[in-house]
Design an enzyme around this catalytic site. Sequence first.
Site, PDB file in Angstrom:
ATOM      1  N   LYS A 196      28.149   6.044 -35.359  1.00 42.08           N
ATOM      2  CA  LYS A 196      27.169   7.132 -35.164  1.00 42.08           C
ATOM      3  C   LYS A 196      27.409   7.896 -33.864  1.00 42.08           C
ATOM      4  CE  LYS A 196      23.686   4.608 -34.996  1.00 42.08           C
ATOM      5  NZ  LYS A 196      23.176   3.510 -34.607  1.00 42.08           N
TER       6      LYS A 196
ATOM      7  N   ARG B   7      14.140   4.766 -36.781  1.00 40.41           N
ATOM      8  CA  ARG B   7      14.639   3.477 -37.248  1.00 40.41           C
ATOM      9  C   ARG B   7      13.619   2.728 -38.103  1.00 40.41           C
ATOM     10  NH1 ARG B   7      18.990   2.788 -33.071  1.00 40.41           N
ATOM     11  NH2 ARG B   7      19.833   0.735 -33.129  1.00 40.41           N
TER      12      ARG B   7
ATOM     13  N   ARG C 112      33.993  -4.378 -29.974  1.00 41.60           N
ATOM     14  CA  ARG C 112      33.708  -3.231 -29.101  1.00 41.60           C
ATOM     15  C   ARG C 112      33.752  -3.639 -27.636  1.00 41.60           C
ATOM     16  NH1 ARG C 112      28.708   0.132 -31.683  1.00 41.60           N
ATOM     17  NH2 ARG C 112      27.472  -1.673 -31.095  1.00 41.60           N
TER      18      ARG C 112
ATOM     19  N   ARG D 132      29.263  -4.868 -24.894  1.00 45.45           N
ATOM     20  CA  ARG D 132      27.900  -4.431 -24.646  1.00 45.45           C
ATOM     21  C   ARG D 132      27.010  -5.670 -24.670  1.00 45.45           C
ATOM     22  NH1 ARG D 132      26.048   0.514 -28.519  1.00 45.45           N
ATOM     23  NH2 ARG D 132      24.387  -0.935 -29.036  1.00 45.45           N
TER      24      ARG D 132
ATOM     25  N   ARG E 180      19.991  -7.104 -35.616  1.00 44.28           N
ATOM     26  CA  ARG E 180      20.091  -5.664 -35.884  1.00 44.28           C
ATOM     27  C   ARG E 180      20.366  -5.399 -37.354  1.00 44.28           C
ATOM     28  NH1 ARG E 180      23.565  -4.788 -30.857  1.00 44.28           N
ATOM     29  NH2 ARG E 180      25.126  -4.167 -32.347  1.00 44.28           N
TER      30      ARG E 180
HETATM   31  P1  AMP Z   1      21.844   1.787 -30.301  1.00 40.23           P
HETATM   32  O1  AMP Z   1      22.727   2.232 -29.206  1.00 40.23           O
HETATM   33  O2  AMP Z   1      21.369   2.906 -31.189  1.00 40.23           O
HETATM   34  O3  AMP Z   1      22.434   0.631 -31.066  1.00 40.23           O
HETATM   35  O4  AMP Z   1      20.504   1.203 -29.619  1.00 40.23           O
HETATM   36  C1  AMP Z   1      20.558   0.088 -28.737  1.00 40.23           C
HETATM   37  C2  AMP Z   1      19.196  -0.605 -28.689  1.00 40.23           C
HETATM   38  O5  AMP Z   1      18.199   0.316 -28.188  1.00 40.23           O
HETATM   39  C3  AMP Z   1      18.656  -1.078 -30.036  1.00 40.23           C
HETATM   40  O6  AMP Z   1      19.185  -2.333 -30.442  1.00 40.23           O
HETATM   41  C4  AMP Z   1      17.157  -1.137 -29.724  1.00 40.23           C
HETATM   42  O7  AMP Z   1      16.832  -2.278 -28.942  1.00 40.23           O
HETATM   43  C5  AMP Z   1      16.955   0.103 -28.859  1.00 40.23           C
HETATM   44  N1  AMP Z   1      16.682   1.289 -29.694  1.00 40.23           N
HETATM   45  C6  AMP Z   1      17.468   2.390 -29.854  1.00 40.23           C
HETATM   46  N2  AMP Z   1      16.908   3.269 -30.693  1.00 40.23           N
HETATM   47  C7  AMP Z   1      15.724   2.713 -31.078  1.00 40.23           C
HETATM   48  C8  AMP Z   1      14.676   3.125 -31.954  1.00 40.23           C
HETATM   49  N3  AMP Z   1      14.720   4.305 -32.605  1.00 40.23           N
HETATM   50  N4  AMP Z   1      13.619   2.289 -32.122  1.00 40.23           N
HETATM   51  C9  AMP Z   1      13.532   1.118 -31.476  1.00 40.23           C
HETATM   52  N5  AMP Z   1      14.494   0.653 -30.650  1.00 40.23           N
HETATM   53  C10 AMP Z   1      15.571   1.444 -30.447  1.00 40.23           C
END
Ligand code: AMP
Length: 225
Positions: free
Chosen positions: A14, A89, A123, A156, A167
């Site tokens: 993404k 989400r 990653r 990460r 996740r």
């Molecule tokens: P990502 O980089 O999109 O994988 O986001 C990393 C982390 O940020 C996720 O595993 C969540 O803990 C938090 N996060 C990001 N976007 C959201 C969202 N829309 N709702 C809730 N938590 C989020």
Amino acid sequence: MRKYVIMGIQGSGKGTQAKLMAADFNLTHISVGDIFRWHVEQHTKIGAQVKRIMALGELVDDELVESIVRERLHGHDWNFGFVVDGFPRNIRQAEFFLESFDIDGVILLEMPDEMVAERVLARRICSNCGLDYNLLGNRPARPGICDACGGRLEPRADDTPEALAARLRDYHEKTQPIIELFERKEFVARIDATHSIEDVQADIRRRLRLPAAGDKTAEADTGRG
Ligand code: AMP
């Protein structure tokens, strides 16, 4: 003005795809995950609130996420449009978003769970400049060292098998149902994300009827209909 949401399971690319679109079409790339990571790195109060939740791979509280998105979208001068990555989400976030903003299309990157696991666990990110690597396809020239700045490469904090399992579970339980909601209201472009970065990007542009890479003069529309 082009307004898109990009969705897909973690590791489906993404962020990479959103950045490519943002760069070529002057779109503002809004990644909620990046905003939270910034807060964690800068040791802000928000960072302290979300650090543990993120490391466990769980979702941050909806109210906090919505206030971050609202502030970012209202506060920014996004003349050419935006691409929102990692939001919404769950159903509540999707309803909040649809009440507040109209969008031109949803890009849905599809990838089987086994491939996600392989990619996510490979990653690496530069601890100094934040550049992304992947030990499967996009390796640094010297193992563990960033090509751009010489910084140390690290996984990460949330790319552990346990956080990945959390996740994946949240994605299937909470995120997938909103795809049906979007399909009733918005144009959803389902994209096979198992191909190369370039092929996935080309497919996105074809489906949204955006000019191909290197063809910025072509007429584009929003992809509706
Ligand atoms: P990502 O980089 O999109 O994988 O986001 C990393 C982390 O940020 C996720 O595993 C969540 O803990 C938090 N996060 C990001 N976007 C959201 C969202 N829309 N709702 C809730 N938590 C989020």
